[in-house]
Design a protein around this motif. Structure first.
Motif, PDB file in Angstrom:
ATOM      1  N   PHE A 173       7.463  11.167   5.323  1.00 32.84           N
ATOM      2  CA  PHE A 173       8.510  10.246   4.897  1.00 32.84           C
ATOM      3  C   PHE A 173       9.779  10.529   5.691  1.00 32.84           C
ATOM      4  O   PHE A 173      10.197  11.680   5.814  1.00 32.84           O
ATOM      5  CB  PHE A 173       8.827  10.422   3.408  1.00 32.84           C
ATOM      6  N   VAL A 199       6.065   0.987   3.575  1.00 34.52           N
ATOM      7  CA  VAL A 199       6.502   1.724   2.387  1.00 34.52           C
ATOM      8  C   VAL A 199       6.455   0.843   1.147  1.00 34.52           C
ATOM      9  O   VAL A 199       6.457   1.341   0.018  1.00 34.52           O
ATOM     10  CB  VAL A 199       7.915   2.308   2.576  1.00 34.52           C
ATOM     11  N   LEU A 202       8.280   1.333  -2.288  1.00 38.73           N
ATOM     12  CA  LEU A 202       9.049   2.579  -2.296  1.00 38.73           C
ATOM     13  C   LEU A 202      10.538   2.335  -2.066  1.00 38.73           C
ATOM     14  O   LEU A 202      11.311   3.293  -2.011  1.00 38.73           O
ATOM     15  CB  LEU A 202       8.532   3.551  -1.230  1.00 38.73           C
ATOM     16  N   VAL A 205      13.330   4.454  -3.704  1.00 43.32           N
ATOM     17  CA  VAL A 205      12.817   5.749  -4.162  1.00 43.32           C
ATOM     18  C   VAL A 205      13.475   6.860  -3.363  1.00 43.32           C
ATOM     19  O   VAL A 205      13.637   6.750  -2.147  1.00 43.32           O
ATOM     20  CB  VAL A 205      11.287   5.810  -4.018  1.00 43.32           C
ATOM     21  N   LEU A 208      12.176  12.787  -3.105  1.00 44.05           N
ATOM     22  CA  LEU A 208      10.786  13.206  -3.161  1.00 44.05           C
ATOM     23  C   LEU A 208      10.649  14.704  -2.968  1.00 44.05           C
ATOM     24  O   LEU A 208       9.643  15.302  -3.358  1.00 44.05           O
ATOM     25  CB  LEU A 208       9.968  12.473  -2.098  1.00 44.05           C
ATOM     26  N   LYS A 225      14.045   6.912  -8.980  1.00 47.52           N
ATOM     27  CA  LYS A 225      14.429   5.578  -8.548  1.00 47.52           C
ATOM     28  C   LYS A 225      15.468   5.038  -9.520  1.00 47.52           C
ATOM     29  O   LYS A 225      15.374   5.278 -10.722  1.00 47.52           O
ATOM     30  CB  LYS A 225      13.212   4.656  -8.505  1.00 47.52           C
ATOM     31  N   VAL A 240       5.003   9.162  -7.056  1.00 45.52           N
ATOM     32  CA  VAL A 240       4.579   8.352  -5.915  1.00 45.52           C
ATOM     33  C   VAL A 240       3.174   8.793  -5.512  1.00 45.52           C
ATOM     34  O   VAL A 240       2.933   9.969  -5.254  1.00 45.52           O
ATOM     35  CB  VAL A 240       5.548   8.501  -4.727  1.00 45.52           C
ATOM     36  N   PHE A 249       0.749   2.863  -1.117  1.00 42.98           N
ATOM     37  CA  PHE A 249       1.590   3.603  -2.036  1.00 42.98           C
ATOM     38  C   PHE A 249       1.604   2.918  -3.403  1.00 42.98           C
ATOM     39  O   PHE A 249       1.652   1.683  -3.494  1.00 42.98           O
ATOM     40  CB  PHE A 249       3.029   3.698  -1.515  1.00 42.98           C
ATOM     41  N   LEU A 251       3.421   3.390  -7.481  1.00 40.69           N
ATOM     42  CA  LEU A 251       4.385   4.079  -8.331  1.00 40.69           C
ATOM     43  C   LEU A 251       3.800   4.236  -9.728  1.00 40.69           C
ATOM     44  O   LEU A 251       3.359   3.263 -10.342  1.00 40.69           O
ATOM     45  CB  LEU A 251       5.702   3.304  -8.390  1.00 40.69           C
TER      46      LEU A 251
END
Length: 381
Positions: A173, A199, A202, A205, A208, A225, A240, A249, A251
């Motif tokens: 990321f 992404v 995301l 977000v 991480l 988030k 994630v 991805f 959530l």
């Protein structure tokens, strides 16, 4: 005249060999060419990994976080016996500095470490440049991961394996201000290439951190988030998930937790389910406890309905205690020190609810590890 040596069927020979430790198989490569070739076949590597996984040792990384003492890798087996790695000099020659554990990996400005099926993904910094390496310490093979398409100043990494596509992947990321995710790239061990991935949801977000957890063909991170539906812009904690095969991805919302502002969380697996270990302070008691939540299977095709169940709460502990990993039906915990004492590591039994000493040096880095024959394109150091 001596009798001829008995000749066993190849199936029996293979069945015996797949149960041996890697160290023995390395020696047996010189017995005959057919054995050497056998140990490199995908079917043998997979079968050996299946048997080796049952041993399920822990990798212990012990180091002086001041940087004065080199890092040291050890293995802890089910008999609580500690043995030191024999070939850490391979990575020592590549790295400077030492490591301490953070979120199932080692984390310092100098390096990170992840584990999957006996492969270690190592990130370290030298001369202000970040480098990623893949290392199989069992067969003494190491391979440098090529530079990604972009090289930002801040990034977060995850590493895992998908049995569906039989491939190991690294997720990187790229992070902007306040650790917001702005872009992602994926490296495939099978192709040896990086590629950009969308992404998607995301957006927004962040945070991480450095705590990726790999399980069941996916990589998971704990993040946050902003809640756009709340006027004061409160923050929602979430998980994630990255599907390694589909490169998608997802959530996953957190369960409803108490004492959210003062907790310590770790991702794990329990009874073949994604699990969340949560340290909570018991109100007005001055004690701490560990809750174990598991994520029930999501049957909603839209993947928007998730159900968590709390299945365990530990006995109260007078010290602040943080759960690191679930190992053999026990939770490996770091216990904060009383004044004038050192912190320690204990095991919390999920059946008896008892705490017992862990049997290693205080506050090491700990992650799951398994011996394997997984190859890295024959690049040896």
């Amino acid at each position: 005249m001596e009798k001829d040596m008995p000749i066993f069927p190849q199936e029996i020979i293979t069945s015996i060999l797949v149960r041996l430790p890697v160290k023995s198989l390395i020696r047996f490569q010189c017995v005959c060419k057919s054995w050497k070739n056998l140990f490199r076949t995908p079917s043998f590597i997979a079968e050996h990994l299946h048997h080796s996984t049952r041993q399920n040792p822990l990798l212990i990384v012990d180091s002086d976080v001041s940087g004065c003492i080199p890092w040291r890798l050890c293995l802890l087996n089910c008999e609580m016996e500690v043995s030191e790695f024999e070939n850490t000099h391979i990575i020592d020659s590549l790295m400077s500095g030492c490591f301490y554990c953070c979120n199932h990996m080692l984390c310092k400005m100098s390096g990170w470490l992840y584990s999957s099926n006996g492969l270690l993904c190592v990130k370290f910094s030298r001369n202000s440049q970040d480098h990623l390496w893949l290392w199989n310490p069992s067969i003494r093979v190491v391979r440098q991961v090529p530079e990604s398409l972009n090289e930002p100043k801040y990034f977060s990494v995850g590493f895992g394996f998908s049995p569906i596509i039989d491939d190991y992947k690294i997720v990187k990321f790229f992070l902007a201000g306040f650790s917001v995710v702005v872009q992602a790239e994926v490296y495939s061990l099978r192709t040896g290439l990086w590629r950009k991935v969308e992404v998607g949801n995301l957006e927004g977000v962040y945070d991480l951190g450095c705590g990726a957890f790999s399980w069941n063909g996916a990589i998971f991170w704990i993040g946050e988030k902003k809640d756009v539906e709340v006027h004061n812009k409160s923050h929602l904690e979430l998980i994630v998930s990255f599907d390694i095969a589909g490169e998608v991805f997802t959530l996953i919302p957190f369960p409803t937790l108490n004492s959210a502002d003062s907790c310590y969380k770790r991702l794990a697996s329990f009874e073949n389910k994604l699990a969340l270990l949560f340290t909570s302070d018991i109100e007005n008691s001055g004690s701490w406890a560990i809750d174990l939540w598991v994520l029930e299977e999501c049957t909603d095709p839209s993947r928007e309905r998730w159900s968590w169940a709390k299945i365990y709460t530990s006995t109260p502990n007078p010290c602040w205690i943080c759960a690191e990993i679930i190992w053999r039906n026990e939770i490996v915990c770091l216990v904060e020190a009383f004044e004038g004492e050192e912190g320690k590591v204990v095991l919390c039994n999920l059946t008896t609810n008892e705490f017992k000493p862990f049997g290693c040096s205080s506050r090491p880095g700990i992650l799951e590890y398994v011996e394997s024959l997984v190859l890295l394109d024959n690049i040896h150091v």
